[in-house]
Design a protein around this motif. Structure first.
Motif, PDB file in Angstrom:
ATOM      1  N   ASN A   1      12.668 -28.434  32.749  1.00 50.42           N
ATOM      2  CA  ASN A   1      12.410 -29.874  32.849  1.00 50.42           C
ATOM      3  C   ASN A   1      12.517 -30.379  34.285  1.00 50.42           C
ATOM      4  O   ASN A   1      11.687 -31.167  34.744  1.00 50.42           O
ATOM      5  N   GLY A   2      13.536 -29.909  35.017  1.00 52.43           N
ATOM      6  CA  GLY A   2      13.704 -30.325  36.409  1.00 52.43           C
ATOM      7  C   GLY A   2      12.584 -29.816  37.291  1.00 52.43           C
ATOM      8  O   GLY A   2      12.032 -30.550  38.125  1.00 52.43           O
ATOM      9  N   ALA A   3      12.232 -28.551  37.115  1.00 51.84           N
ATOM     10  CA  ALA A   3      11.175 -27.954  37.938  1.00 51.84           C
ATOM     11  C   ALA A   3       9.817 -28.552  37.607  1.00 51.84           C
ATOM     12  O   ALA A   3       8.991 -28.768  38.509  1.00 51.84           O
ATOM     13  N   ARG A   4       9.576 -28.826  36.325  1.00 54.76           N
ATOM     14  CA  ARG A   4       8.299 -29.428  35.945  1.00 54.76           C
ATOM     15  C   ARG A   4       8.147 -30.816  36.562  1.00 54.76           C
ATOM     16  O   ARG A   4       7.056 -31.218  36.965  1.00 54.76           O
ATOM     17  N   LYS A   5       9.248 -31.555  36.635  1.00 52.97           N
ATOM     18  CA  LYS A   5       9.211 -32.881  37.257  1.00 52.97           C
ATOM     19  C   LYS A   5       8.821 -32.774  38.733  1.00 52.97           C
ATOM     20  O   LYS A   5       8.014 -33.569  39.233  1.00 52.97           O
ATOM     21  N   ALA A   6       9.370 -31.782  39.448  1.00 51.70           N
ATOM     22  CA  ALA A   6       9.027 -31.589  40.868  1.00 51.70           C
ATOM     23  C   ALA A   6       7.565 -31.183  41.034  1.00 51.70           C
ATOM     24  O   ALA A   6       6.886 -31.630  41.970  1.00 51.70           O
ATOM     25  N   LEU A   7       7.067 -30.358  40.130  1.00 55.21           N
ATOM     26  CA  LEU A   7       5.657 -29.968  40.181  1.00 55.21           C
ATOM     27  C   LEU A   7       4.751 -31.151  39.831  1.00 55.21           C
ATOM     28  O   LEU A   7       3.696 -31.340  40.451  1.00 55.21           O
ATOM     29  N   LYS A   8       5.183 -31.962  38.867  1.00 58.06           N
ATOM     30  CA  LYS A   8       4.411 -33.144  38.470  1.00 58.06           C
ATOM     31  C   LYS A   8       4.315 -34.119  39.651  1.00 58.06           C
ATOM     32  O   LYS A   8       3.232 -34.701  39.914  1.00 58.06           O
ATOM     33  N   THR A   9       5.389 -34.281  40.388  1.00 60.24           N
ATOM     34  CA  THR A   9       5.376 -35.152  41.568  1.00 60.24           C
ATOM     35  C   THR A   9       4.380 -34.643  42.599  1.00 60.24           C
ATOM     36  O   THR A   9       3.631 -35.425  43.198  1.00 60.24           O
ATOM     37  N   MET A  10       4.350 -33.326  42.791  1.00 61.24           N
ATOM     38  CA  MET A  10       3.376 -32.731  43.717  1.00 61.24           C
ATOM     39  C   MET A  10       1.951 -33.075  43.313  1.00 61.24           C
ATOM     40  O   MET A  10       1.135 -33.488  44.143  1.00 61.24           O
ATOM     41  N   TYR A  11       1.652 -32.898  42.037  1.00 65.70           N
ATOM     42  CA  TYR A  11       0.296 -33.204  41.553  1.00 65.70           C
ATOM     43  C   TYR A  11      -0.047 -34.673  41.782  1.00 65.70           C
ATOM     44  O   TYR A  11      -1.143 -35.015  42.209  1.00 65.70           O
TER      45      TYR A  11
END
Length: 300
Positions: free
Chosen positions: A286-296
């Motif tokens: 969940n934490g890593a997906r949030k960081a990747l989502k921010t990148m996108y």
């Protein structure tokens, strides 16, 4: 039935898709359904119809595929295929660094562990790092873990950027002397290097590009000779897709031993057993997906 035929039979039978990074062995690239850079592969894994991903790359890449597709089974044929740069920073080290530099936002290169991504504000790739740092809502940036990519970003973005002292050992081995020697031998060649290279190497290049950027540039360019400053595995794809052009590896030192671990036998075995499987905790995903989502979101 030979090994390659049996791999394809098993992949079809198991409804699995085989992903291979641009730096993998030629025979691994040739057997794959899709060849690309780390984030391209993970995005493709997320969007494909198959629920089983055989990921031929290094460990952090397979983790990223799992982060983006937590409901899918992600299998890495060689679990010991690691990334020295990703190992240069740990969850605890980043946590302590964030405390030391309170008020800074963390931009983490995708070449990092899932745990490190999970406590980052945004991820980035070598192709979008400049845009992410430029657009993120802070003038104070902790850039993790690659100092060379962070230095490259600082050429274009006027923010307070503090870089973790990590690096890619393969790209670090490429020196300015290597580039100058190659340019003397091929004076009309375009020099293309990866942003993970040393600053003085980038200074001598015509372009600093991600692996996907190098592939795109060579395909679209009218030039016929290229000096390539990244891991040697990319030469196979470049030559395959551009048979009338010439590609010279900038140095024989540009070999990542971890990228060469995966063999056809390993892929075959992983299709039979569907192991080793990547597993991550819900908190990390969940934490890593949030960081990747921010990148996108920052790079739309």
């Amino acid at each position: 039935m030979d090994l390659k035929e049996d791999i394809r039979r098993l992949a079809e039978e198991k409804r699995a898709i085989i992903m291979a990074h641009n730096y993998q062995r030629p025979e691994v690239q040739d057997i794959a359904d899709f060849v690309g850079d780390s984030l391209e592969l993970s995005t493709k894994a997320r969007d494909c119809k198959e629920d089983i991903i055989i990921f031929c790359g290094v460990h952090f890449m397979a983790e990223t595929a799992k982060i983006l597709s937590p409901h899918k089974k992600v299998v890495i044929p060689r679990v010991d295929a690691g990334c020295p740069m990703a190992d240069m920073i740990t969850y605890d080290e980043l946590l302590n660094w964030k405390i030391q530099f309170e008020g800074y936002k963390v931009v983490t290169y995708v070449n990092s562990s899932a745990a490190v991504k999970s406590i980052s504000d945004s991820c980035c790739t070598s192709s979008n790092a400049v845009r992410v740092v430029e657009r993120i809502d802070s003038n104070k940036i902790l850039f993790v873990p690659d100092r060379n990519l962070g230095h490259y970003v600082s050429r274009f973005v006027k923010k307070d950027i503090i870089c973790w002292d990590g690096f890619c050992p393969t790209h670090e081995r490429l020196t300015s002397e290597d580039i100058l020697t190659a340019k003397r031998l091929y004076p009309h060649a375009k020099v293309l290097v990866h942003p993970e290279c040393r600053p003085e190497v980038i200074d001598l290049a015509d372009k600093a590009l991600s692996t996907s950027g190098i592939i795109k540039y060579c395909k679209e360019s009218d030039d016929k000779i290229f000096i390539i400053g990244t891991e040697e595995g990319i030469i196979h794809r470049l030559q395959k897709e551009n048979p009338t052009k010439t590609f010279i590896l900038a140095s024989k030192k540009l070999v990542c031993p971890n990228m060469k671990l995966t063999s056809l036998q390993d892929i075959h075995e992983s299709l039979i057993t569907l192991e080793p499987e990547i597993t991550l905790s819900d908190d990390v995903v969940n934490g890593a997906r949030k960081a990747l989502k921010t990148m996108y979101e920052l790079t739309l």
